[in-house]
Design a protein around this motif. Sequence first.
Motif, PDB file in Angstrom:
ATOM      1  N   TYR A 241       5.683 -49.911 -10.179  1.00  0.00           N
ATOM      2  CA  TYR A 241       5.923 -49.674 -11.319  1.00  0.00           C
ATOM      3  C   TYR A 241       7.306 -48.357 -11.674  1.00  0.00           C
ATOM      4  CZ  TYR A 241       6.252 -49.655 -16.930  1.00  0.00           C
ATOM      5  OH  TYR A 241       7.066 -49.723 -18.377  1.00  0.00           O
TER       6      TYR A 241
ATOM      7  N   CYS B 197       9.830 -46.882 -14.264  1.00  0.00           N
ATOM      8  CA  CYS B 197      10.274 -46.337 -16.007  1.00  0.00           C
ATOM      9  C   CYS B 197      11.934 -46.951 -15.764  1.00  0.00           C
ATOM     10  CB  CYS B 197      10.229 -45.196 -16.280  1.00  0.00           C
ATOM     11  SG  CYS B 197       8.982 -44.732 -16.356  1.00  0.00           S
TER      12      CYS B 197
ATOM     13  N   CYS C 121       5.043 -48.253 -22.055  1.00  0.00           N
ATOM     14  CA  CYS C 121       4.736 -48.642 -19.579  1.00  0.00           C
ATOM     15  C   CYS C 121       3.013 -48.742 -19.109  1.00  0.00           C
ATOM     16  CB  CYS C 121       5.330 -46.914 -19.858  1.00  0.00           C
ATOM     17  SG  CYS C 121       7.185 -47.136 -19.321  1.00  0.00           S
TER      18      CYS C 121
ATOM     19  N   HIS D 297       6.126 -37.243 -21.016  1.00  0.00           N
ATOM     20  CA  HIS D 297       5.945 -39.166 -20.433  1.00  0.00           C
ATOM     21  C   HIS D 297       4.859 -39.899 -19.287  1.00  0.00           C
ATOM     22  CE1 HIS D 297       6.943 -43.051 -20.931  1.00  0.00           C
ATOM     23  NE2 HIS D 297       7.042 -43.302 -19.373  1.00  0.00           N
ATOM     24  N   HIS D 298       4.385 -39.722 -18.343  1.00  0.00           N
ATOM     25  CA  HIS D 298       4.139 -39.875 -18.019  1.00  0.00           C
ATOM     26  C   HIS D 298       2.513 -39.341 -17.597  1.00  0.00           C
ATOM     27  CE1 HIS D 298       7.769 -41.330 -14.724  1.00  0.00           C
ATOM     28  NE2 HIS D 298       6.919 -42.098 -15.447  1.00  0.00           N
TER      29      HIS D 298
ATOM     30  N   GLU E 153       1.265 -41.911 -20.530  1.00  0.00           N
ATOM     31  CA  GLU E 153       0.984 -43.044 -20.070  1.00  0.00           C
ATOM     32  C   GLU E 153      -0.739 -43.318 -19.312  1.00  0.00           C
ATOM     33  OE1 GLU E 153       2.942 -44.466 -17.007  1.00  0.00           O
ATOM     34  OE2 GLU E 153       5.095 -44.220 -18.620  1.00  0.00           O
TER      35      GLU E 153
HETATM   36 ZN   LIG Z   1       8.065 -45.218 -18.789  1.00  0.00          ZN
END
Ligand SMILES: [Zn+2]
Length: 463
Positions: free
Chosen positions: A26, A28, A213, A238-239, A242
């Motif tokens: 994956y 981003c 995501c 962000h991560h 996630e």
């Molecule tokens: Zn992302």
Amino acid sequence: MLRLYNTLTRAKEEFQPVHPGEVRIYTCGPTVYDYAHIGNFRAFVFADILRRYLIYKGYRVTQVMNLTDIDDKTIRGARQANTSLSDYVKFYSTAFFEDLQTLNIERAEHYPAATEHIPEMVALIQRLLERGYAYQAGGSVYFKVDAFPEYGKLSYLEERQLQAGASGRVDADEYEKEDVRDFALWKGWTEEDGDVYWETEFGKGRPGWHLECSAMSMKYLGTPIDIHAGGIDLVFPHHENEIAQSEAAMGQRFVRYWVHCQHLLVNNQKMSKSLGNFYTLRDLLKQGHKARAIRYSLLSTHYRQAQNFTLDGLASAEAAVQRLQDFMANVQTAEGTGTSVEGLSKRATQQFEEGMDDDLNISLGLAAIFEFVRDVNRLMADGRLSRDNAPRVMATMRQFDRVLGLLDDADTAPDADVERLVQAREQARKRRDFATADRLRAEITALGYVIEDTPRGSRLKRL
Ligand SMILES: [Zn+2]
């Protein structure tokens, strides 16, 4: 054996996919509110090298890259352009795909858009609510960071830094949050959103950026996935977010290997429009720089080192690409009496793979290629490369180029008109009509090409 530096463990680890022979990645993707800049493309070119090297190693790769088409920036952009959100983002996604093609970045298997996955995101929020990891407040839904003790395990940030980092990003409309670290899974509608909203059981609103995501990675790739890639600036929050959303919802690990590409600086400074050092890919092309040179420049610094992009550096990249392309053309004119190139070819391949296996050490990979070029050039200069050797040399170079993607040059592929002129000139030369041949040569030059005559016919080079 490929080894990758895992941001999660801060160590190089042997790469072992969940399912043997298959890799799920994956990446981003872009927020499609403007043209992507070369800093963005550094990360995308890195993801492309990773993808291509895994394929080179024989893995079957499934890669997903999301398109963020719903956030503050796209909504604001559409409003300012006085157009619908969908028309607005369509324009910039199309531009993004054109840019990927220009940079010879291989297509991922899926490019899901956030707005097309609202039901999946709503389902994920429901799950988090049910499991006690989320709460509703003021029309929005927030992730309860306190309920997920592992929060911070990717970014290695201290509690204090987590708070400072999070509080720097608190929106004015997020004052209902219970804890400064909590982040929005669902954002209640505000006036700035205009006609952009979805009616759900949480009320009228839109999904938070981090959520897309998690939802789309799980939908297309399942859990856990092998590799999650992105720019270093995405690590926090962000991560980190996630991981929290996905692992809290699924009760298991979300990603095995987190890989992050470092920043790109321009003239040793952070790129910014006010400093006048901000480049989109299109800016550079307009200035006459070649697409393959830009690609070379973006891939030639190891991904875990900050890259300092300069126009001088781009000029050297251009020379390097030209050297490889000229080499491919020159080898075809070999006329020597040959020794075998088998040994050279094997050694170069082994060095290339050793370098790339070591956390995609591109410097070693490129060194192996240029050493091979030098060795073969030396053979040619000594008249020791035979015509029969040429295909082996070219096949070796093509093998490397499955990863690098530099040899099939979009910039220098002559168009059909030029090809026709070249053929007409060949015929004129054969019938010894040199006046016509010279006139045709001038026409070809006018179109931006030079002809080099070799014992085995003529070939074209871009001026
Ligand atoms: Zn992302």
